[in-house]
Design a protein around this motif. Structure first.
Motif, PDB file in Angstrom:
ATOM      1  N   THR A  93       0.848  -1.201   0.000  1.00  0.00           N
ATOM      2  CA  THR A  93       0.000   0.000   0.000  1.00  0.00           C
ATOM      3  C   THR A  93       0.876   1.240   0.000  1.00  0.00           C
ATOM      4  N   ALA A  94       0.463   2.251  -0.713  1.00  0.00           N
ATOM      5  CA  ALA A  94       1.237   3.488  -0.798  1.00  0.00           C
ATOM      6  C   ALA A  94       0.313   4.619  -1.236  1.00  0.00           C
ATOM      7  N   THR A  95       0.821   5.844  -1.132  1.00  0.00           N
ATOM      8  CA  THR A  95       0.035   7.028  -1.509  1.00  0.00           C
ATOM      9  C   THR A  95       0.821   7.882  -2.491  1.00  0.00           C
ATOM     10  N   VAL A  96       0.191   8.203  -3.581  1.00  0.00           N
ATOM     11  CA  VAL A  96       0.765   9.151  -4.549  1.00  0.00           C
ATOM     12  C   VAL A  96       0.249  10.530  -4.158  1.00  0.00           C
ATOM     13  N   ASP A  97       1.091  11.319  -3.552  1.00  0.00           N
ATOM     14  CA  ASP A  97       0.683  12.615  -2.988  1.00  0.00           C
ATOM     15  C   ASP A  97       0.710  13.701  -4.057  1.00  0.00           C
ATOM     16  N   LEU A  98      -0.471  14.269  -4.350  1.00  0.00           N
ATOM     17  CA  LEU A  98      -0.581  15.319  -5.366  1.00  0.00           C
ATOM     18  C   LEU A  98      -0.752  16.708  -4.753  1.00  0.00           C
ATOM     19  N   SER A  99      -0.637  16.794  -3.437  1.00  0.00           N
ATOM     20  CA  SER A  99      -0.921  18.073  -2.775  1.00  0.00           C
ATOM     21  C   SER A  99       0.019  19.188  -3.209  1.00  0.00           C
ATOM     22  N   GLY A 100       1.245  18.843  -3.620  1.00  0.00           N
ATOM     23  CA  GLY A 100       2.193  19.864  -4.038  1.00  0.00           C
ATOM     24  C   GLY A 100       2.210  20.120  -5.532  1.00  0.00           C
ATOM     25  N   SER A 111      -9.408  12.484  -7.907  1.00  0.00           N
ATOM     26  CA  SER A 111     -10.689  11.801  -8.103  1.00  0.00           C
ATOM     27  C   SER A 111     -10.880  11.403  -9.564  1.00  0.00           C
ATOM     28  N   ALA A 112     -10.536  12.308 -10.484  1.00  0.00           N
ATOM     29  CA  ALA A 112     -10.712  12.031 -11.909  1.00  0.00           C
ATOM     30  C   ALA A 112      -9.796  10.900 -12.372  1.00  0.00           C
ATOM     31  N   LEU A 113      -8.553  10.907 -11.901  1.00  0.00           N
ATOM     32  CA  LEU A 113      -7.616   9.848 -12.293  1.00  0.00           C
ATOM     33  C   LEU A 113      -8.040   8.493 -11.727  1.00  0.00           C
ATOM     34  N   ALA A 114      -8.579   8.502 -10.510  1.00  0.00           N
ATOM     35  CA  ALA A 114      -9.055   7.246  -9.915  1.00  0.00           C
ATOM     36  C   ALA A 114     -10.223   6.686 -10.718  1.00  0.00           C
ATOM     37  N   ASN A 115     -11.139   7.569 -11.133  1.00  0.00           N
ATOM     38  CA  ASN A 115     -12.270   7.122 -11.961  1.00  0.00           C
ATOM     39  C   ASN A 115     -11.792   6.605 -13.312  1.00  0.00           C
ATOM     40  N   ALA A 116     -10.776   7.278 -13.876  1.00  0.00           N
ATOM     41  CA  ALA A 116     -10.242   6.847 -15.173  1.00  0.00           C
ATOM     42  C   ALA A 116      -9.604   5.467 -15.048  1.00  0.00           C
ATOM     43  N   TYR A 117      -8.929   5.238 -13.930  1.00  0.00           N
ATOM     44  CA  TYR A 117      -8.317   3.911 -13.760  1.00  0.00           C
ATOM     45  C   TYR A 117      -9.381   2.821 -13.601  1.00  0.00           C
ATOM     46  N   ALA A 118     -10.460   3.138 -12.890  1.00  0.00           N
ATOM     47  CA  ALA A 118     -11.529   2.154 -12.710  1.00  0.00           C
ATOM     48  C   ALA A 118     -12.083   1.706 -14.056  1.00  0.00           C
ATOM     49  N   THR A 119     -12.265   2.668 -14.955  1.00  0.00           N
ATOM     50  CA  THR A 119     -12.739   2.339 -16.299  1.00  0.00           C
ATOM     51  C   THR A 119     -11.691   1.553 -17.066  1.00  0.00           C
ATOM     52  N   TYR A 120     -10.433   1.978 -16.935  1.00  0.00           N
ATOM     53  CA  TYR A 120      -9.321   1.302 -17.608  1.00  0.00           C
ATOM     54  C   TYR A 120      -9.209  -0.149 -17.143  1.00  0.00           C
ATOM     55  N   ALA A 121      -9.309  -0.373 -15.837  1.00  0.00           N
ATOM     56  CA  ALA A 121      -9.206  -1.732 -15.294  1.00  0.00           C
ATOM     57  C   ALA A 121     -10.348  -2.611 -15.786  1.00  0.00           C
ATOM     58  N   PHE A 172      -3.955  -4.962  -8.388  1.00  0.00           N
ATOM     59  CA  PHE A 172      -3.625  -3.542  -8.308  1.00  0.00           C
ATOM     60  C   PHE A 172      -4.918  -2.727  -8.323  1.00  0.00           C
ATOM     61  N   ASN A 173      -4.981  -1.764  -7.437  1.00  0.00           N
ATOM     62  CA  ASN A 173      -6.161  -0.890  -7.407  1.00  0.00           C
ATOM     63  C   ASN A 173      -5.735   0.525  -7.049  1.00  0.00           C
ATOM     64  N   MET A 174      -6.527   1.476  -7.475  1.00  0.00           N
ATOM     65  CA  MET A 174      -6.224   2.886  -7.245  1.00  0.00           C
ATOM     66  C   MET A 174      -7.505   3.613  -6.866  1.00  0.00           C
ATOM     67  N   THR A 175      -7.475   4.302  -5.747  1.00  0.00           N
ATOM     68  CA  THR A 175      -8.632   5.080  -5.298  1.00  0.00           C
ATOM     69  C   THR A 175      -8.163   6.470  -4.860  1.00  0.00           C
ATOM     70  N   SER A 200      -8.009   9.659  -2.424  1.00  0.00           N
ATOM     71  CA  SER A 200      -8.069   9.923  -0.989  1.00  0.00           C
ATOM     72  C   SER A 200      -7.587  11.346  -0.753  1.00  0.00           C
ATOM     73  N   GLY A 201      -8.543  12.275  -0.647  1.00  0.00           N
ATOM     74  CA  GLY A 201      -8.173  13.679  -0.494  1.00  0.00           C
ATOM     75  C   GLY A 201      -7.426  14.159  -1.722  1.00  0.00           C
ATOM     76  N   SER A 202      -6.249  14.735  -1.520  1.00  0.00           N
ATOM     77  CA  SER A 202      -5.447  15.248  -2.627  1.00  0.00           C
ATOM     78  C   SER A 202      -4.399  14.239  -3.078  1.00  0.00           C
ATOM     79  N   GLY A 203      -4.678  12.958  -2.861  1.00  0.00           N
ATOM     80  CA  GLY A 203      -3.734  11.924  -3.259  1.00  0.00           C
ATOM     81  C   GLY A 203      -4.439  10.704  -3.806  1.00  0.00           C
ATOM     82  N   LEU A 204      -3.630   9.781  -4.317  1.00  0.00           N
ATOM     83  CA  LEU A 204      -4.133   8.508  -4.821  1.00  0.00           C
ATOM     84  C   LEU A 204      -3.604   7.399  -3.931  1.00  0.00           C
ATOM     85  N   THR A 205      -4.514   6.605  -3.398  1.00  0.00           N
ATOM     86  CA  THR A 205      -4.118   5.445  -2.603  1.00  0.00           C
ATOM     87  C   THR A 205      -4.039   4.244  -3.533  1.00  0.00           C
ATOM     88  N   VAL A 206      -2.842   3.655  -3.631  1.00  0.00           N
ATOM     89  CA  VAL A 206      -2.647   2.486  -4.496  1.00  0.00           C
ATOM     90  C   VAL A 206      -2.393   1.272  -3.609  1.00  0.00           C
TER      91      VAL A 206
END
Length: 432
Positions: A199-206, A267-277, A287-290, A292-298
């Protein structure tokens, strides 16, 4: 001492009568105007305060008009978003019906396309006085919402205005496009790697988000013997560093619109991945991506210390000439004519419905806020009018009583004046 040159009694009576007449003039003016303070000479301080408050009342009347216009605009947008939600629900019903093999999927697809066209028509029609709130594809600054004049605020430093910002909620179905060359490209705005931790987080806050800037998710799995997962399934780039062409070609992309935040991008990238998967039959346990706030939880249930999946968010600047698409863009790619297409559509439709629901809810909250502010401004205006009346309005009961008293005093003053003027006549007796 008596004098025929100076009549002190008449002088005193005259001054008294003048004062009474002056007071009567003031009282009569109050009766005719209804105001105790009608000009600066009546009471300069109170008059100045009342005039400042009257200007505020005039300003709040315009604020009320602005709020009414804003309410009407947002009401139209809310109703449009609610209609889109209902239409998407009907699309879901069609998609569910297409899951059965013994159905005419071609006819169902025709119905879905008709509903999709109706959604586009609703979005196009949902405008008030030319203001569209269900479209947001412009790269112009501050085009992602409208400011509704909400109040005027007076302080020692002067008068300022305050606005209520209402964001547009794009529900268009137009396609986005990402430029494969040119512009500013970054292969790794934010990164994370799944390994034994899983589990990890892709932090987009910056990350800087601006209208027209494209974001793309790179997935690069490493499992040479495919022991934990099929390596090729979790790679959308040829090498560990994605190229701009690969970033533009992948389906896990999003072109930001004006007003978007890092959370919106996530949120948009997580939705795009759901469709892609769903489109590629990928196992969410692998592998899953959701968002979470200003980041992506993978997450992954299969990665190990050596069998890893690296995730990076690449960006292509707005200067590359990207095209912003509608938030319901995925609706255009729904095709239930095959079993695989029906399965993919079922996975995608819930995300689209959630988008429409969130949009309608956002407009509903904004409309309620505008309504509350409108009620407050109306009450405040009434309170200001009442305050002005307290300062300058005449008390008519008191004024009436005062007028009657002055009329009696005036008659007595006239009598006193007559008596004083006749006093010198008594001196004639001294000379007989």
């Amino acid at each position: 001492m008596s004098s025929i040159l100076t009549n002190n009694g008449a002088t005193a009576a005259l001054q008294t009568l003048k004062n009474i007449n002056k007071q009567m003039g003031s009282v009569q003016n109050q009766i005719s105007t209804g105001k105790r303070v009608n000009s600066a000479k009546d009471n300069a301080a109170v008059w100045a305060i009342s005039k400042a408050m009257e200007s505020d009342v005039a300003g709040f009347k315009k604020v009320s008009e602005s709020l009414s216009l804003g309410q009407a605009t947002i009401s139209v947008a809310r109703q449009g978003a609610e209609t889109v939600t209902d239409l998407l629900t009907q699309v879901k019903e069609k998609i569910v019906a297409s899951q059965e093999e013994n159905v005419d999927r071609a006819k169902i697809q025709t119905d879905i396309e008709a509903l999709r066209d109706q959604i586009s028509a609703v979005v196009d029609a949902s405008q008030f006085n030319g203001q569209y709130m269900l479209k947001n594809t412009s790269t112009d600054a501050n085009s992602g919402g409208i400011n509704v004049l909400a109040s005027i605020d007076r302080s020692f430093d002067g008068v300022t205005s305050s606005d209520i910002r209402v964001r547009k909620q794009d529900l268009g179905t137009g396609a986005a496009s990402v430029s494969a060359s040119g512009g500013t490209f970054s292969a790794s705005e934010a990164t994370a790697t799944l390994n034994g931790t899983q589990t990890a987080t892709v932090d987009l806050s910056g990350v800087t988000v601006e209208a027209g800037k494209a974001f793309s998710v790179q997935i690069f799995g490493t499992d040479a013997d495919d022991s934990s997962f099929t390596q090729a399934d979790y790679r959308n780039s040829a090498a560990a560093a994605i190229t701009q062409g690969e970033a533009a070609a992948t389906d896990i992309t999003y072109v930001a619109r004006d007003g978007d935040t890092a959370a919106d991008v996530a949120s948009a990238l997580a939705n795009a991945y759901a469709t892609y998967a769903a489109d590629n039959g990928l196992d969410t346990n692998d592998f899953n991506m959701t968002a979470s706030g200003s980041g992506l939880t993978v997450t992954s249930g299969v990665t190990t210390a050596t069998d890893t999946i690296a995730v990076a968010v690449a960006s292509i600047g707005a200067d590359a000439g990207n095209t912003i698409g509608g938030r319901l863009e995925a609706l255009s790619s729904i095709d239930v004519s095959t079993q695989a297409g029906a399965d993919s559509a079922l996975a995608a439709i819930d995300g689209l419905i959630d988008t429409a629901i969130d949009s309608a809810a956002a407009f509903g909250s904004a409309e309620m806020r505008l309504e509350t502010q409108s009620e407050f401004v109306s009450g405040l205006t009434d309170a200001l009018k009442s305050g002005i009346g307290t300062l300058v309005d005449a008390d008519m009961e008191e004024t009436s009583a005062r007028l009657q008293a002055l009329q009696v005093q005036q008659q007595l003053g006239i009598q006193a004046m007559s008596i004083a003027n006749s006093a010198p006549q008594s001196l004639l007796g001294l000379f007989r």
